[in-house]
Design an enzyme around this catalytic site. Structure first.
Site, short mmCIF file in Angstrom:
data_model
loop_
_atom_site.label_atom_id
_atom_site.label_comp_id
_atom_site.label_asym_id
_atom_site.label_seq_id
_atom_site.Cartn_x
_atom_site.Cartn_y
_atom_site.Cartn_z
N TRP A 172 1.87 7.36 9.47
CA TRP A 172 1.94 6.64 10.88
C TRP A 172 3.32 5.78 9.82
O TRP A 172 4.84 6.09 10.93
CB TRP A 172 1.46 5.30 11.51
CG TRP A 172 0.12 5.44 12.38
CD1 TRP A 172 -0.08 6.79 12.44
CD2 TRP A 172 -0.23 5.28 13.40
NE1 TRP A 172 -1.37 6.84 13.63
CE2 TRP A 172 -0.94 5.84 13.94
CE3 TRP A 172 -0.40 3.39 13.53
CZ2 TRP A 172 -1.85 5.35 15.07
CZ3 TRP A 172 -0.78 2.79 14.76
CH2 TRP A 172 -2.18 3.93 15.49
N HIS A 231 0.52 -0.85 0.09
CA HIS A 231 -0.13 0.07 0.01
C HIS A 231 0.73 0.83 0.04
O HIS A 231 2.06 1.61 -0.30
CB HIS A 231 -1.02 0.08 1.24
CG HIS A 231 0.02 0.13 2.34
ND1 HIS A 231 0.49 1.25 2.89
CD2 HIS A 231 0.16 -0.84 3.25
CE1 HIS A 231 0.76 0.83 3.86
NE2 HIS A 231 1.09 -0.14 3.99
N GLU A 281 -1.61 -6.74 7.56
CA GLU A 281 -0.32 -6.83 8.17
C GLU A 281 -0.79 -7.47 8.95
O GLU A 281 -1.33 -7.72 9.69
CB GLU A 281 -0.51 -4.89 8.41
CG GLU A 281 1.02 -4.95 9.47
CD GLU A 281 2.16 -5.40 7.99
OE1 GLU A 281 2.04 -6.80 8.05
OE2 GLU A 281 2.97 -4.45 7.55
N ASN A 310 2.45 5.21 1.09
CA ASN A 310 2.11 5.79 2.34
C ASN A 310 1.47 6.55 3.09
O ASN A 310 -0.11 6.95 2.94
CB ASN A 310 3.33 6.78 2.55
CG ASN A 310 4.18 7.60 3.50
OD1 ASN A 310 3.60 8.24 4.02
ND2 ASN A 310 5.22 7.08 4.26
#
Length: 211
Positions: free
Chosen positions: A15, A10, A83, A12
Site C-alpha cells: 500500500w 515500519h 497509525e 515498506n
C-alpha cells in the site's frame, strides 16, 4: 543521566508502494519492507537497546521483530502507537481521495487539525502517540535506550507533541522514510531534544506518504 528514545517507522508495504491510504488497516510488510527491517535492525542493534515497543499493527510489529531477533529482547505492543485513523479514506489511493473528497484532501494538504471523513484529528493523534512514547521512555528510566516501532504520521505527530511543537513547526519536518528513525534524548535539565531525524539505511529512496 540521559534517556534515549528511538522512534522507528515500519518497512515498506504494497500500500505504501501504491500510494494507498493505510491508516489503521492491518497491511503486512512486502518483500522490500522485510529486507528494510533486517537492514535497519543491523544498524539499530548497535545502540544496545534496553527495550523494544511497537504498534500492534503487523507492519510495525514485524519490523520490530527483526530487531528483537538480533537483541534477544521481547517486543511489547501498545495500540496507542497505531497509525492515524484515516476513517473513510482508508483503502483509497491519494489520487482517489483528492478526486472524490476534494475539500477534505485540501484540509489535509494544508495541515488542518480537523479534516472530516472520520479522519482522526492531529491533536488526538499527537496526544495518544506521545503518551505511548513517554510511557516507553519511562519504562527504561534514566540512561536507558528504548526503540519504538510505529508509523509515519504517528511518528511525526507523536514526536511533535512530545516536544511541545505547534503544528506549523511540525510541518517543516519531512515525512520519515520507511525503516528510518528519529533519535530523541531526555534529561532533567533540558527535557526532550531531537538528536537525529530521518536516519536509516535507504537514504536514496523516495519518500512514501506517511499514511
Amino acid at each position: 543521566m540521559t534517556t534515549r528514545l528511538i522512534v522507528w517507522r515500519h518497512g515498506n508495504t504494497d500500500w505504501n508502494a501504491g500510494n494507498r491510504v493505510q491508516g489503521q488497516t492491518d497491511v503486512p510488510l512486502n518483500d522490500l519492507g522485510r529486507q528494510q527491517a533486517v537492514d535497519a535492525a543491523e544498524l539499530l542493534v548497535r545502540m544496545r537497546p534496553d527495550a523494544l515497543v511497537s504498534s500492534d499493527l503487523r507492519r510495525a510489529a514485524d519490523t520490530a521483530a527483526a530487531l528483537a531477533a538480533l537483541t534477544g529482547l521481547s517486543v511489547t505492543h501498545d495500540e496507542r502507537l497505531r497509525e492515524r485513523s484515516f476513517g473513510l479514506w482508508q483503502g483509497l489511493t491519494m489520487a482517489e481521495v483528492a478526486e472524490t473528497r476534494p475539500e477534505e484532501h485540501a484540509r489535509w494538504a494544508a495541515g488542518a487539525d480537523v479534516i472530516g471523513g472520520e479522519v482522526e484529528t492531529l491533536e488526538d493523534l499527537g496526544k495518544r502517540v506521545a503518551d505511548a512514547l513517554q510511557a516507553a521512555a519511562d519504562g527504561v528510566g534514566p540512561d536507558g535506550t528504548v526503540i519504538v516501532a510505529t508509523h509515519g504520521a504517528a511518528a511525526r505527530s507523536g514526536v511533535g507533541h512530545l516536544l511541545g511543537w505547534p503544528r506549523e513547526q511540525l510541518r517543516t519536518l519531512r515525512a520519515l522514510q520507511n525503516c528510518h528513525w528519529v533519535e530523541l534524548t531526555h534529561d532533567t535539565a533540558r527535557g526532550w531534544q531531537i538528536a537525529t531525524y530521518n536516519v536509516g539505511p535507504f537514504s536514496d529512496r523516495p519518500v512514501p506518504p506517511p499514511v
